[in-house]
Write a protein that holds these residues in place. Structure first.
Motif, mmCIF file in Angstrom:
data_model
loop_
_atom_site.group_PDB
_atom_site.id
_atom_site.type_symbol
_atom_site.label_atom_id
_atom_site.label_comp_id
_atom_site.label_asym_id
_atom_site.label_seq_id
_atom_site.Cartn_x
_atom_site.Cartn_y
_atom_site.Cartn_z
ATOM 1 N N THR A 108 0.826 -1.211 0.000
ATOM 2 C CA THR A 108 0.000 0.000 0.000
ATOM 3 C C THR A 108 0.858 1.258 0.000
ATOM 4 O O THR A 108 0.582 2.225 -0.725
ATOM 5 N N LYS A 109 1.920 1.252 0.785
ATOM 6 C CA LYS A 109 2.826 2.410 0.818
ATOM 7 C C LYS A 109 3.499 2.627 -0.528
ATOM 8 O O LYS A 109 3.654 3.765 -0.985
ATOM 9 N N TRP A 164 1.016 4.074 -2.971
ATOM 10 C CA TRP A 164 0.768 5.483 -2.637
ATOM 11 C C TRP A 164 1.939 6.357 -3.088
ATOM 12 O O TRP A 164 1.744 7.443 -3.630
ATOM 13 N N TRP A 213 -2.402 4.948 -6.083
ATOM 14 C CA TRP A 213 -3.524 5.125 -5.151
ATOM 15 C C TRP A 213 -3.276 6.402 -4.350
ATOM 16 O O TRP A 213 -2.237 6.548 -3.689
ATOM 17 N N ASN A 214 -4.220 7.309 -4.395
ATOM 18 C CA ASN A 214 -4.066 8.573 -3.656
ATOM 19 C C ASN A 214 -5.388 9.030 -3.044
ATOM 20 O O ASN A 214 -5.636 10.221 -2.928
ATOM 21 N N ALA A 216 -1.569 12.423 3.371
ATOM 22 C CA ALA A 216 -2.171 11.264 4.029
ATOM 23 C C ALA A 216 -2.785 11.650 5.371
ATOM 24 O O ALA A 216 -3.849 11.136 5.747
#
Length: 630
Positions: free
Chosen positions: A207-208, A211, A216-217, A308
């Motif tokens: 996931t990191k 991002w 993915w944002n 985030a």
């Protein structure tokens, strides 16, 4: 017949012929398919038997699967089931071969990305081979990034995010494993905790990475990592916290091609040797510009991941859970991990202006000059303070800082650090420092140490700008502050706002609307007379009240002479003063109607829209357009 036996024995040759003419060699393919089915049954019973032949058949069928889609419809699911259910018994070569063939089937569009990733995600934490693990990771990242290149693939993203969320959530019910004390020694005894920790760790890592690459944002990946901040396994907590703090150390594992250092001398040497062309000159100049930009460009700085932090769902609850985790398991965490949690909690509080008052009570015990890593703790304290933090909660913290850091028994570096920490806290909340303590701290500007003098002068200059009246000594105000105090301009105390709401926006429109309606009905009502009559009480019809009203009314003498003027000019001036002292629209409206009904609010909204539309049509500018948009 001999030719057929030769073809079936030479799979690469048969594969080449099938791709040229699938219909002509369908019989040979079915023969190999039946052979694969029988070998697969034997392989499930004894994975070490016929392993080489099984891998060759799997590779052959994967290559020609697009030519016979009906016959090979169950082939991808068979490979996935074999890999997931018998992963522990398969050899390393078989695992690698099956994974490579599944990726090949995805590249040939035989299976979808969701089917491939649903197979690769579960085996990623179980893989012990570094090469296979790196290959699976790169495949997952590149496939998701390719699917979201031209447009966002919502279906794939939802499926993968749900899978990652499940991988993190699977181990949330376990006991918190710390990195200090007895639990650290017994952490490896529970295999279920370790497996769930590996699953959650890989979910956080992927996931990191997605991002960081900008694939993915939105809110969902932030929610996945936020859940990892409360995972029982410490390494998962640390990875998730580092994501929000912006101090990731995993960029070296990225599959992006990093730019190597450009040898400028080598470029010029090759240019001198090779043939001179215009395209060569352009390429050389482009590489030189790139090297110059990399050399003189801004260095990478470790900053908080504020996008985030802003996308956190319910940040107040998130901050309270962080504080509860920090307070409950304090004896199980090492100092470094506790400081990580403090840093994240303070940044969330500062970014969203939250109040977790227990954090200031907790951090007081770490505010000593002999505490390890006390600069990081002081930074966390300063970051958690904002203009909405109650000064009463900060007064004990300031007093502890002053008593521990600012006294003659410590070195000058400690005194300077303490005054600077107090200044940073007071910069965000000026009302947290008492007048007497401010006077004592400012006296350190006469110190012989330059660092202490600079710190004390910085604190004095701060209060000259934000709250000069806090000092008892008028000589410390400064010129600008003294002029401001003389003119009557003082900072607002805590809890007061300069733009406080004193009226309902657009209420005058509603009042004008009702006045227009009364004029249309033929009613000519004087507003002043209406206000005068509003001060009278309605008489009751009781006989007692009527009998009492017939007699004289005693009026008390207030001891002042009654002045009567016969001048009409004075009467006119008095009326003008009365009009100037007329209450605002809200007060007049309160005297007329007292309570606004839902119908009044609906009408008020319509009148606002009409007024904003009219202002836009008349060229009201961006302000009128914003009102219309609202």
């Amino acid at each position: 017949m001999g030719r057929g036996i030769l073809l079936t024995a030479n799979l690469p040759q048969l594969q080449n012929l099938i791709k040229r003419d699938p219909a002509a060699y369908k019989e040979e393919f079915l023969q190999q398919w039946n052979h694969y089915s029988s070998i697969r049954q034997i392989f499930l019973i004894s994975p070490t038997e016929h392993a080489q032949q099984f891998r060759e058949l799997v590779t052959f069928i994967s290559q020609v699967a697009p030519c016979y889609p009906k016959e090979t419809a169950e082939f991808p699911s068979q490979l996935s089931t074999l890999l997931l259910e018998n992963y522990g018994t398969l050899s390393a070569d078989c695992r690698k071969s099956i994974v490579q063939n599944l990726v090949m089937l995805r590249n040939k569009n035989v299976i979808s990305s969701i089917e491939l990733l649903k197979t690769l995600f579960p085996i990623l934490p179980r893989t012990t081979s570094s090469s296979l693990r790196s290959s699976i990771r790169k495949t997952i990242l590149s496939d998701i990034r390719t699917a979201n290149t031209h447009s966002i693939n919502h279906k794939l993203n939802r499926a993968m995010q749900a899978m990652l969320f499940g991988m993190v959530e699977r181990g949330m019910d376990g006991e918190v494993v710390g990195d200090k004390g007895k639990l650290r020694a017994s952490a490896g005894q529970s295999s279920s905790v370790v497996n769930n920790g590996d699953d959650a760790m890989w979910a956080i890592v992927l996931t990191k990475e997605l991002w960081r690459k900008g694939v993915w944002n939105d809110v969902k990946p932030v929610s996945i990592v936020a859940l990892g901040c409360f995972h029982p396994v410490l390494k998962v907590q640390s990875a998730a916290i580092h994501f929000f703090l912006g101090s990731d150390e995993e960029k070296q594992d990225s599959d992006d091609e990093e730019d190597e250092d450009v040898n400028v001398g080598g470029l010029h040497h090759r240019r001198d040797i090779n043939k001179k062309t215009r395209s060569g000159d352009k390429k050389l100049q482009k590489q030189l510009n790139k090297a110059k930009k990399k050399k003189h460009g801004p260095k990478d700085q470790v900053n908080a991941n504020f996008p985030a932090l802003q996308l956190l769902n319910d940040p107040q609850t998130f901050a309270e859970k962080l504080y509860d985790l920090l307070n409950r398991y304090e004896k199980r965490f090492s100092l470094d991990h506790k400081i990580l949690i403090m840093q994240l909690l303070s940044r969330v509080m500062g970014a969203h202006k939250l109040c977790v008052l227990g954090f200031y009570t907790y951090i007081v015990k770490y505010l000593t000059h002999h505490q390890l890593r006390v600069p990081a703790i002081l930074v966390s304290l300063a970051q958690s303070v904002h203009d909405l933090t109650p000064p009463d909660a900060l007064v004990p913290v300031i007093q502890k800082l002053a008593h521990e850091f600012v006294h003659p028994g410590v070195s000058s570096e400690v005194i300077a650090a303490g005054i600077n920490a107090i200044r940073e806290v007071c910069r965000r909340q000026p009302w947290s420092l008492e007048e007497d303590m401010l006077g004592d701290l400012v006296e350190y500007r006469k110190s012989r140490d330059k660092a202490v003098t600079a710190a004390a002068r910085g604190l004095l200059q701060l209060y000259r700008e934000v709250n000069p009246a806090c000092s008892n000594d008028e000589n410390e105000y400064g010129k600008d502050a003294s002029m401001g105090i003389a003119s009557g301009s003082r900072p607002l105390p805590f809890g007061y706002s300069a733009d406080a709401a004193v009226d309902i926006e657009g209420l005058s429109l509603l009042e004008d609307h009702f006045q227009q309606l009364r004029k249309e009905d033929g009613e000519d009502v004087d507003p002043e007379a209406e206000e005068d009559w509003g001060n009278w009480d309605v008489e009751s019809d009781d006989s007692d009240s009527s009998s009492e009203s017939d007699g004289w009314i005693d009026v008390e003498d207030d001891g002042k002479d009654l002045e009567v003027s016969d001048s009409e000019d004075e009467d006119e001036a008095g009326k003008k003063d009365a009009r100037k002292r007329k209450p605002h629209g809200y007060q007049r409206w309160q005297q007329q109607r007292r309570i606004l009904t839902p119908a009044d609010f609906s009408l008020l909204n319509d009148l606002r829209i009409k007024a904003a539309t009219k202002a836009v049509e008349n060229g009201g500018g961006s302000k009128a357009k914003r009102k219309l948009a609202i």
